[in-house]
Design a protein around this motif. Structure first.
Motif, PDB file in Angstrom:
ATOM      1  N   GLN A  39      -1.158  -5.267  -1.338  1.00  0.00           N
ATOM      2  CA  GLN A  39      -0.652  -5.085   0.014  1.00  0.00           C
ATOM      3  C   GLN A  39       0.784  -4.562   0.042  1.00  0.00           C
ATOM      4  O   GLN A  39       1.332  -4.310   1.109  1.00  0.00           O
ATOM      5  N   GLY A  40       1.373  -4.408  -1.131  1.00  0.00           N
ATOM      6  CA  GLY A  40       2.759  -3.959  -1.213  1.00  0.00           C
ATOM      7  C   GLY A  40       2.882  -2.455  -1.101  1.00  0.00           C
ATOM      8  O   GLY A  40       1.897  -1.750  -0.831  1.00  0.00           O
ATOM      9  N   PRO A  41       4.084  -1.920  -1.322  1.00  0.00           N
ATOM     10  CA  PRO A  41       4.308  -0.473  -1.215  1.00  0.00           C
ATOM     11  C   PRO A  41       3.329   0.319  -2.080  1.00  0.00           C
ATOM     12  O   PRO A  41       3.241   0.097  -3.289  1.00  0.00           O
ATOM     13  N   LEU A  48      -6.354   0.321   4.554  1.00  0.00           N
ATOM     14  CA  LEU A  48      -7.518  -0.398   5.086  1.00  0.00           C
ATOM     15  C   LEU A  48      -7.086  -1.476   6.075  1.00  0.00           C
ATOM     16  O   LEU A  48      -7.715  -1.682   7.122  1.00  0.00           O
ATOM     17  N   ILE A  49      -6.001  -2.163   5.745  1.00  0.00           N
ATOM     18  CA  ILE A  49      -5.501  -3.221   6.626  1.00  0.00           C
ATOM     19  C   ILE A  49      -4.919  -2.619   7.904  1.00  0.00           C
ATOM     20  O   ILE A  49      -5.160  -3.124   9.003  1.00  0.00           O
ATOM     21  N   GLU A  50      -4.211  -1.509   7.774  1.00  0.00           N
ATOM     22  CA  GLU A  50      -3.651  -0.855   8.966  1.00  0.00           C
ATOM     23  C   GLU A  50      -4.768  -0.373   9.897  1.00  0.00           C
ATOM     24  O   GLU A  50      -4.665  -0.495  11.122  1.00  0.00           O
ATOM     25  N   ALA A  51      -5.852   0.134   9.298  1.00  0.00           N
ATOM     26  CA  ALA A  51      -6.968   0.627  10.121  1.00  0.00           C
ATOM     27  C   ALA A  51      -7.630  -0.514  10.892  1.00  0.00           C
ATOM     28  O   ALA A  51      -8.009  -0.354  12.058  1.00  0.00           O
ATOM     29  N   ARG A  52      -7.740  -1.670  10.251  1.00  0.00           N
ATOM     30  CA  ARG A  52      -8.408  -2.808  10.904  1.00  0.00           C
ATOM     31  C   ARG A  52      -7.463  -3.609  11.784  1.00  0.00           C
ATOM     32  O   ARG A  52      -7.858  -4.189  12.802  1.00  0.00           O
ATOM     33  N   PHE A  53      -6.185  -3.668  11.381  1.00  0.00           N
ATOM     34  CA  PHE A  53      -5.177  -4.444  12.118  1.00  0.00           C
ATOM     35  C   PHE A  53      -3.987  -3.527  12.426  1.00  0.00           C
ATOM     36  O   PHE A  53      -2.944  -3.624  11.761  1.00  0.00           O
ATOM     37  N   PRO A  54      -4.135  -2.635  13.397  1.00  0.00           N
ATOM     38  CA  PRO A  54      -3.066  -1.661  13.691  1.00  0.00           C
ATOM     39  C   PRO A  54      -1.716  -2.327  13.957  1.00  0.00           C
ATOM     40  O   PRO A  54      -1.643  -3.366  14.620  1.00  0.00           O
ATOM     41  N   GLY A  55      -0.671  -1.728  13.385  1.00  0.00           N
ATOM     42  CA  GLY A  55       0.671  -2.231  13.602  1.00  0.00           C
ATOM     43  C   GLY A  55       1.116  -3.321  12.639  1.00  0.00           C
ATOM     44  O   GLY A  55       2.200  -3.877  12.786  1.00  0.00           O
ATOM     45  N   VAL A  62       2.189  -3.740   3.745  1.00  0.00           N
ATOM     46  CA  VAL A  62       1.794  -4.688   4.782  1.00  0.00           C
ATOM     47  C   VAL A  62       3.010  -5.497   5.214  1.00  0.00           C
ATOM     48  O   VAL A  62       3.783  -5.968   4.368  1.00  0.00           O
ATOM     49  N   ASP A  63       3.180  -5.628   6.518  1.00  0.00           N
ATOM     50  CA  ASP A  63       4.201  -6.520   7.079  1.00  0.00           C
ATOM     51  C   ASP A  63       3.550  -7.897   7.154  1.00  0.00           C
ATOM     52  O   ASP A  63       2.735  -8.172   8.034  1.00  0.00           O
ATOM     53  N   ARG A  64       3.881  -8.740   6.202  1.00  0.00           N
ATOM     54  CA  ARG A  64       3.169 -10.018   6.057  1.00  0.00           C
ATOM     55  C   ARG A  64       3.304 -10.912   7.292  1.00  0.00           C
ATOM     56  O   ARG A  64       2.372 -11.615   7.665  1.00  0.00           O
ATOM     57  N   ALA A  80     -12.243 -11.254   8.803  1.00  0.00           N
ATOM     58  CA  ALA A  80     -12.225  -9.796   8.652  1.00  0.00           C
ATOM     59  C   ALA A  80     -11.216  -9.378   7.587  1.00  0.00           C
ATOM     60  O   ALA A  80     -11.470  -8.469   6.787  1.00  0.00           O
ATOM     61  N   LEU A  81     -10.065 -10.044   7.576  1.00  0.00           N
ATOM     62  CA  LEU A  81      -9.061  -9.751   6.547  1.00  0.00           C
ATOM     63  C   LEU A  81      -9.586 -10.128   5.164  1.00  0.00           C
ATOM     64  O   LEU A  81      -9.435  -9.367   4.197  1.00  0.00           O
TER      65      LEU A  81
END
Length: 197
Positions: A39-41, A48-55, A62-64, A80-81
């Motif tokens: 989930q890091g840089p 995939l996470i941005e597509a499912r959880f926009p923003g 990932v902004d934890r 879902a995550l």
């Protein structure tokens, strides 16, 4: 090859104990560190996470805090995550096993081992434990930790007493580091694992 699982509730000293096994020559797979890398840089789960959880991502990672806020109080969103994260972690774990195929033992650091019913897959389970007051002190000293956040995390974890009852070995981390390391060495000796320490 022996497969060892290391688990324990938040603030019990699991990372410290895992490092002691690594120092003794036992390869360690850290599930949490693997998730952080994924989930890091540049991590492969970021898009995939941005597509499912926009923003919930920024600057390629990932902004934890944002992701936590998005899933913390919604079991469906958390599921879902997990459906995104768990297969990727399993892939990395398989790669780790292949890379260390000649090791006498492998240690898998898995915070939610019992909660995910994963303990049956291992030869031995090691639980890291400490008194509740010390656990609380350690957890609340973490940056960004609050009483409410700690209580939520603990609500998802099996009580420490239950974990200890189901363990093959228990390591008490309430004493000095030398005492903790001695417990690690006793376990290695008991399992007949020759180490360099």
């Amino acid at each position: 090859m022996k497969s060892l699982a290391l688990t324990g509730s938040i603030g019990m000293g699991k990372s410290t104990v895992a490092a002691m096994f690594a120092d003794a020559g036992i390869p360690v797979f850290d599930a949490d560190a693997t998730v952080r890398a994924l989930q890091g840089p540049g991590g492969r789960l970021v898009p995939l996470i941005e597509a499912r959880f926009p923003g919930t991502t920024k600057q390629g990672a990932v902004d934890r805090d944002a992701l936590s806020a998005a899933v913390l109080h919604d079991p469906d969103e958390l599921a879902a995550l997990e459906a995104i994260v768990h297969p990727a972690v399993h892939h990395e774990r398989t790669r780790f096993i292949v890379e260390h195929g000649n090791a006498p033992a492998l240690l898998f650091d898995i915070p939610l081992l019992f909660e995910t019913r994963g303990d049956a897959a291992f030869d031995h389970v090691i639980v890291v434990s400490a008194p509740a007051a010390l656990q609380r002190e350690r957890v609340l000293a973490r940056p960004g930790m609050t009483q409410a956040k700690m209580e939520h995390i603990l609500s998802r974890q099996l009580p420490d007493a239950d974990k200890r009852a189901r363990a093959d070995f228990v390591i008490d981390t309430s004493g000095p580091l030398e005492a903790t390391r001695a417990q690690v060495q006793r376990i290695l000796a008991c399992l007949d694992l020759k180490t360099g320490v």
